[in-house]
Design a protein around this motif. Structure first.
Motif, PDB file in Angstrom:
ATOM      1  N   ALA A   1       0.833  -1.209   0.000  1.00  0.00           N
ATOM      2  CA  ALA A   1       0.000   0.000   0.000  1.00  0.00           C
ATOM      3  C   ALA A   1       0.866   1.256   0.000  1.00  0.00           C
ATOM      4  O   ALA A   1       0.614   2.203  -0.750  1.00  0.00           O
ATOM      5  N   ARG A   2       1.898   1.245   0.827  1.00  0.00           N
ATOM      6  CA  ARG A   2       2.778   2.423   0.887  1.00  0.00           C
ATOM      7  C   ARG A   2       3.608   2.570  -0.386  1.00  0.00           C
ATOM      8  O   ARG A   2       3.858   3.682  -0.847  1.00  0.00           O
ATOM      9  N   ALA A   3       4.026   1.445  -0.963  1.00  0.00           N
ATOM     10  CA  ALA A   3       4.762   1.508  -2.225  1.00  0.00           C
ATOM     11  C   ALA A   3       3.863   2.061  -3.323  1.00  0.00           C
ATOM     12  O   ALA A   3       4.305   2.879  -4.139  1.00  0.00           O
ATOM     13  N   ALA A   4       2.602   1.655  -3.338  1.00  0.00           N
ATOM     14  CA  ALA A   4       1.664   2.164  -4.338  1.00  0.00           C
ATOM     15  C   ALA A   4       1.456   3.668  -4.170  1.00  0.00           C
ATOM     16  O   ALA A   4       1.401   4.407  -5.155  1.00  0.00           O
ATOM     17  N   GLN A   5       1.346   4.135  -2.919  1.00  0.00           N
ATOM     18  CA  GLN A   5       1.203   5.572  -2.668  1.00  0.00           C
ATOM     19  C   GLN A   5       2.406   6.343  -3.193  1.00  0.00           C
ATOM     20  O   GLN A   5       2.274   7.453  -3.696  1.00  0.00           O
ATOM     21  N   ALA A   6       3.576   5.740  -3.056  1.00  0.00           N
ATOM     22  CA  ALA A   6       4.817   6.381  -3.523  1.00  0.00           C
ATOM     23  C   ALA A   6       5.067   6.130  -5.009  1.00  0.00           C
ATOM     24  O   ALA A   6       6.070   6.583  -5.543  1.00  0.00           O
ATOM     25  N   GLN A   7       4.162   5.392  -5.648  1.00  0.00           N
ATOM     26  CA  GLN A   7       4.283   5.022  -7.066  1.00  0.00           C
ATOM     27  C   GLN A   7       5.611   4.318  -7.330  1.00  0.00           C
ATOM     28  O   GLN A   7       6.353   4.661  -8.248  1.00  0.00           O
ATOM     29  N   GLN A   8       5.900   3.338  -6.474  1.00  0.00           N
ATOM     30  CA  GLN A   8       7.127   2.558  -6.581  1.00  0.00           C
ATOM     31  C   GLN A   8       6.779   1.081  -6.496  1.00  0.00           C
ATOM     32  O   GLN A   8       5.709   0.716  -5.995  1.00  0.00           O
ATOM     33  N   SER A   9       7.702   0.264  -6.971  1.00  0.00           N
ATOM     34  CA  SER A   9       7.528  -1.176  -6.790  1.00  0.00           C
ATOM     35  C   SER A   9       7.824  -1.507  -5.330  1.00  0.00           C
ATOM     36  O   SER A   9       8.393  -0.700  -4.586  1.00  0.00           O
ATOM     37  N   ARG A  10       7.435  -2.687  -4.917  1.00  0.00           N
ATOM     38  CA  ARG A  10       7.713  -3.142  -3.556  1.00  0.00           C
ATOM     39  C   ARG A  10       9.213  -3.082  -3.291  1.00  0.00           C
ATOM     40  O   ARG A  10       9.656  -2.584  -2.253  1.00  0.00           O
ATOM     41  N   SER A  11      10.021  -3.586  -4.226  1.00  0.00           N
ATOM     42  CA  SER A  11      11.477  -3.603  -4.036  1.00  0.00           C
ATOM     43  C   SER A  11      12.047  -2.200  -3.937  1.00  0.00           C
ATOM     44  O   SER A  11      12.893  -1.919  -3.076  1.00  0.00           O
ATOM     45  N   GLU A  12      11.599  -1.295  -4.825  1.00  0.00           N
ATOM     46  CA  GLU A  12      12.099   0.081  -4.774  1.00  0.00           C
ATOM     47  C   GLU A  12      11.783   0.723  -3.426  1.00  0.00           C
ATOM     48  O   GLU A  12      12.626   1.408  -2.836  1.00  0.00           O
ATOM     49  N   TYR A  13      10.570   0.496  -2.962  1.00  0.00           N
ATOM     50  CA  TYR A  13      10.153   1.092  -1.699  1.00  0.00           C
ATOM     51  C   TYR A  13      10.989   0.567  -0.532  1.00  0.00           C
ATOM     52  O   TYR A  13      11.464   1.339   0.309  1.00  0.00           O
ATOM     53  N   ILE A  14      11.209  -0.733  -0.490  1.00  0.00           N
ATOM     54  CA  ILE A  14      12.001  -1.329   0.584  1.00  0.00           C
ATOM     55  C   ILE A  14      13.441  -0.826   0.533  1.00  0.00           C
ATOM     56  O   ILE A  14      14.048  -0.506   1.560  1.00  0.00           O
ATOM     57  N   ARG A  15      14.013  -0.723  -0.681  1.00  0.00           N
ATOM     58  CA  ARG A  15      15.385  -0.196  -0.792  1.00  0.00           C
ATOM     59  C   ARG A  15      15.472   1.231  -0.281  1.00  0.00           C
ATOM     60  O   ARG A  15      16.431   1.601   0.403  1.00  0.00           O
ATOM     61  N   LYS A  16      14.464   2.076  -0.592  1.00  0.00           N
ATOM     62  CA  LYS A  16      14.488   3.451  -0.107  1.00  0.00           C
ATOM     63  C   LYS A  16      14.373   3.498   1.417  1.00  0.00           C
ATOM     64  O   LYS A  16      15.008   4.322   2.066  1.00  0.00           O
ATOM     65  N   LEU A  17      13.541   2.633   1.979  1.00  0.00           N
ATOM     66  CA  LEU A  17      13.436   2.561   3.439  1.00  0.00           C
ATOM     67  C   LEU A  17      14.781   2.191   4.056  1.00  0.00           C
ATOM     68  O   LEU A  17      15.216   2.783   5.052  1.00  0.00           O
ATOM     69  N   LEU A  18      15.452   1.220   3.490  1.00  0.00           N
ATOM     70  CA  LEU A  18      16.754   0.796   4.017  1.00  0.00           C
ATOM     71  C   LEU A  18      17.785   1.909   3.878  1.00  0.00           C
ATOM     72  O   LEU A  18      18.590   2.144   4.785  1.00  0.00           O
ATOM     73  N   ALA A  19      17.761   2.620   2.756  1.00  0.00           N
ATOM     74  CA  ALA A  19      18.721   3.705   2.542  1.00  0.00           C
ATOM     75  C   ALA A  19      18.495   4.840   3.539  1.00  0.00           C
ATOM     76  O   ALA A  19      19.449   5.430   4.045  1.00  0.00           O
ATOM     77  N   SER A  20      17.234   5.115   3.861  1.00  0.00           N
ATOM     78  CA  SER A  20      16.944   6.203   4.791  1.00  0.00           C
ATOM     79  C   SER A  20      17.257   5.808   6.233  1.00  0.00           C
ATOM     80  O   SER A  20      17.491   6.671   7.082  1.00  0.00           O
ATOM     81  N   ALA A  21      17.288   4.515   6.521  1.00  0.00           N
ATOM     82  CA  ALA A  21      17.598   4.044   7.880  1.00  0.00           C
ATOM     83  C   ALA A  21      19.100   3.997   8.131  1.00  0.00           C
ATOM     84  O   ALA A  21      19.521   3.923   9.284  1.00  0.00           O
ATOM     85  N   ALA A  22      19.890   4.033   7.079  1.00  0.00           N
ATOM     86  CA  ALA A  22      21.339   3.903   7.246  1.00  0.00           C
ATOM     87  C   ALA A  22      21.977   5.203   7.684  1.00  0.00           C
ATOM     88  O   ALA A  22      21.525   6.250   7.592  1.00  0.00           O
TER      89      ALA A  22
END
Length: 86
Positions: free
Chosen positions: A65-86
């Motif tokens: 749902a959050r990836a769809a809101q961001a207009q991203q694939s599931r993988s893209e969204y998870i990678r961005k989350l990981l990058a922002s947590a680092a």
């Protein structure tokens, strides 16, 4: 042939099937078939690894749902989350 046969939502006609059959019967250039692209584009200097994780259906639904809101694939969204947590 069933009227429901389609490729990517486009109905397959008898004419298209006949054209494919003629093409196959004429033969294919094996060298041309072997010239394929490299696959998915790289994400860096090193090959990427696939990492499997276990998520509940509810967790997957939230991520999707959050990836769809961001207009991203599931993988893209998870990678961005990981990058922002680092």
């Amino acid at each position: 042939m069933s009227s429901q046969e389609s490729i990517n939502g486009v109905p397959v006609t008898e004419e298209q099937i006949a054209a494919w059959a003629s093409e196959a019967e004429a033969g294919y250039d094996a060298a041309a078939l072997k010239q394929r692209g490299r696959g998915r584009p790289g994400r860096g200097a090193q090959p990427s690894q696939v990492v499997a994780i276990r998520l509940t259906p509810e967790e997957i639904a939230r991520v999707d749902a959050r990836a769809a809101q961001a207009q991203q694939s599931r993988s893209e969204y998870i990678r961005k989350l990981l990058a922002s947590a680092a």
